[in-house]
Design an enzyme around this catalytic site. Structure first.
Site, PDB file in Angstrom:
ATOM      1  N   ALA A   8      85.473 -28.984  76.900  1.00 41.11           N
ATOM      2  CA  ALA A   8      85.222 -30.246  76.199  1.00 41.11           C
ATOM      3  C   ALA A   8      86.119 -30.408  74.985  1.00 41.11           C
ATOM      4  CB  ALA A   8      83.752 -30.336  75.794  1.00 41.11           C
ATOM      5  N   ARG A  30      80.960 -24.961  76.701  1.00 40.73           N
ATOM      6  CA  ARG A  30      80.328 -23.632  76.652  1.00 40.73           C
ATOM      7  C   ARG A  30      79.277 -23.565  75.534  1.00 40.73           C
ATOM      8  NH1 ARG A  30      84.441 -19.452  73.596  1.00 40.73           N
ATOM      9  NH2 ARG A  30      85.061 -20.835  71.895  1.00 40.73           N
ATOM     10  N   TYR A  47      87.397 -33.464  68.567  1.00 41.01           N
ATOM     11  CA  TYR A  47      88.675 -33.358  69.271  1.00 41.01           C
ATOM     12  C   TYR A  47      89.287 -34.690  69.675  1.00 41.01           C
ATOM     13  CZ  TYR A  47      87.407 -28.423  69.755  1.00 41.01           C
ATOM     14  OH  TYR A  47      87.047 -27.126  69.507  1.00 41.01           O
ATOM     15  N   LYS A 102      98.237 -25.448  79.786  1.00 34.35           N
ATOM     16  CA  LYS A 102      99.682 -25.238  79.899  1.00 34.35           C
ATOM     17  C   LYS A 102     100.086 -24.022  79.076  1.00 34.35           C
ATOM     18  CE  LYS A 102     100.511 -30.230  80.284  1.00 34.35           C
ATOM     19  NZ  LYS A 102     101.179 -31.421  79.688  1.00 34.35           N
ATOM     20  N   GLY A 132     101.958 -32.610  83.246  1.00 33.60           N
ATOM     21  CA  GLY A 132     102.842 -33.746  83.036  1.00 33.60           C
ATOM     22  C   GLY A 132     102.761 -34.282  81.620  1.00 33.60           C
ATOM     23  N   SER A 134     101.587 -36.077  78.739  1.00 38.55           N
ATOM     24  CA  SER A 134     100.322 -36.776  78.493  1.00 38.55           C
ATOM     25  C   SER A 134      99.700 -36.327  77.186  1.00 38.55           C
ATOM     26  CB  SER A 134      99.347 -36.493  79.640  1.00 38.55           C
ATOM     27  OG  SER A 134      99.305 -35.097  79.921  1.00 38.55           O
ATOM     28  N   LYS A 187     107.889 -26.251  77.465  1.00 42.42           N
ATOM     29  CA  LYS A 187     108.098 -27.444  76.631  1.00 42.42           C
ATOM     30  C   LYS A 187     107.362 -27.323  75.295  1.00 42.42           C
ATOM     31  CE  LYS A 187     103.852 -29.383  77.311  1.00 42.42           C
ATOM     32  NZ  LYS A 187     102.942 -30.065  76.350  1.00 42.42           N
ATOM     33  N   ASP A 240     107.693 -34.066  80.287  1.00 38.16           N
ATOM     34  CA  ASP A 240     106.789 -33.432  79.331  1.00 38.16           C
ATOM     35  C   ASP A 240     107.540 -32.910  78.116  1.00 38.16           C
ATOM     36  OD1 ASP A 240     104.289 -32.736  78.481  1.00 38.16           O
ATOM     37  OD2 ASP A 240     103.919 -31.227  80.005  1.00 38.16           O
ATOM     38  N   THR A 244     106.599 -34.135  74.306  1.00 44.31           N
ATOM     39  CA  THR A 244     106.057 -33.157  73.365  1.00 44.31           C
ATOM     40  C   THR A 244     107.029 -32.847  72.231  1.00 44.31           C
ATOM     41  OG1 THR A 244     104.943 -32.192  75.279  1.00 44.31           O
ATOM     42  CG2 THR A 244     104.865 -30.935  73.254  1.00 44.31           C
ATOM     43  N   VAL A 275      94.271 -26.230  69.076  1.00 48.24           N
ATOM     44  CA  VAL A 275      95.144 -25.159  69.547  1.00 48.24           C
ATOM     45  C   VAL A 275      96.556 -25.693  69.736  1.00 48.24           C
ATOM     46  CG1 VAL A 275      95.604 -23.567  71.456  1.00 48.24           C
ATOM     47  CG2 VAL A 275      93.250 -23.956  70.685  1.00 48.24           C
TER      48      VAL A 275
END
Length: 330
Positions: A8, A30, A47, A102, A132, A134, A187, A240, A244, A275
């Site tokens: 989540a 969790r 988030y 990723k 991809g 996003s 990336k 990507d 990024t 993160v």
């Protein structure tokens, strides 16, 4: 179609919200208290601030394997560090399992890609990756986005397309799972380097050079790991990387910008609140590339910077002072 999205955070929440418009979708946390908060507030302020969760989206907690019963697709949207235990808990799954994280596995491992982790802990499942260019916030807002569903299994690719493909969110199939995963991992490392470049005010010429040479670096590494060179010219590679490395919503780019301003790594990471996968991934990529004999000077410079062995200006100077070579050879 019945989906369970495990994780989540921003990306898991965005994917679950998008799917819930057309499918029976549950978002798993969790943390039971956090799950209750999401249910009560119908938003993920931690988030994904400012985005309302659809009433059609269920919020759940508890044993993932038990919750997976009756689902048609399981999507793991934890950070990369959580992929191994989550795959282990789903190792008996009979339906497609995809991961949306990723990176390369970092601490205490050989720097494995997602599909290599799956082969080690859950070899009987049919797995793949959804990846991809996003940003979670834009997906949650319904802004146009294109993703890649990569797997050796047609059933996994088709399940991901069925779950997520809409006029706002296009999903393309690709059989090159290693290539798609390498693009999504490397990336993030290159975005730190590009943020550093921009933070130092080196200009657009320098940024273009860094992105282009970074793409070559990514491709060499990916091909050595079994990926196809053409994959890196697609959404999970070039697409990507461009997003990024240059987008203001990129956490990894932000790390580079903050380091360029003189912040310590610990301070920079603390300020994000999320993160930044490129930090642990950089060391894992560099170590695995060294074992493969693949030259990755930009990644090595990022690792030296993160480890505090060079200053930001020294990292750039080291790259610019390398001996001249043919563009095709390195």
């Amino acid at each position: 179609m019945k989906l369970l999205v495990l994780g989540a955070g921003a990306w898991g929440t965005a994917l679950a919200a998008a799917a819930s418009a057309r499918h029976d979708t549950a978002l798993w946390s969790r943390d039971l208290a956090f799950a209750r908060q999401l249910r009560d507030e119908r938003s993920n302020a931690r988030y994904l601030a400012g985005v309302a969760l659809p009433e059609s989206l269920s919020i759940v907690s508890g044993d993932p394997a038990a919750l997976a019963a009756g689902c048609d697709l399981l999507v793991i949207a934890t950070p990369m560090a959580g992929l191994r235990p989550m795959l282990a808990s789903l190792r008996e799954a009979k339906v497609p399992v995809a991961w949306a994280c990723k990176g390369l596995e970092a601490a205490g491992t050989e720097g494995l890609l997602g599909h290599e982790i799956q082969q080690a802990v859950a070899p009987s499942i049919s797995g793949g990756v959804l990846t991809g260019p996003s940003f979670a916030l834009e997906v949650a807002r319904g802004q146009p986005t294109a993703l890649v569903a990569a797997s050796a299994h047609a059933a996994v690719r088709q399940a991901l397309v069925q779950a997520f493909h809409t006029p706002q969110l296009r999903v393309y199939e690709n059989e090159d799972l290693p290539g798609a995963e390498v693009g999504g991992a490397v990336k993030n490392v290159l975005a730190i380097a590009t943020g550093l470049c921009d933070g130092l005010g080196l200009g657009l010429n320098a940024r273009a050079a860094l992105v282009t040479r970074g793409l070559a670096e990514m491709t060499r590494f990916g091909v050595a790991l079994g990926g196809h060179a053409e994959t890196f010219m697609g959404l999970s590679g070039l697409g990507d990387l461009v997003l990024t490395a240059t987008g203001d919503l990129s956490r990894n780019r932000r790390v580079g910008l903050l380091l360029a301003q003189g912040q310590a790594l610990k301070q920079a990471l603390a300020s994000l609140g999320h993160v930044a996968e490129g930090v642990p991934c950089a060391r894992a990529v560099a170590a695995r590339a060294a074992r493969l004999g693949v030259e990755m000077p930009i990644t090595e410079a990022v690792v030296a910077l993160l480890d505090g062995r060079v200053r930001p200006d020294e990292a750039v100077r080291g790259l610019m002072s390398r001996d001249p070579v043919s563009e095709k050879s390195s």
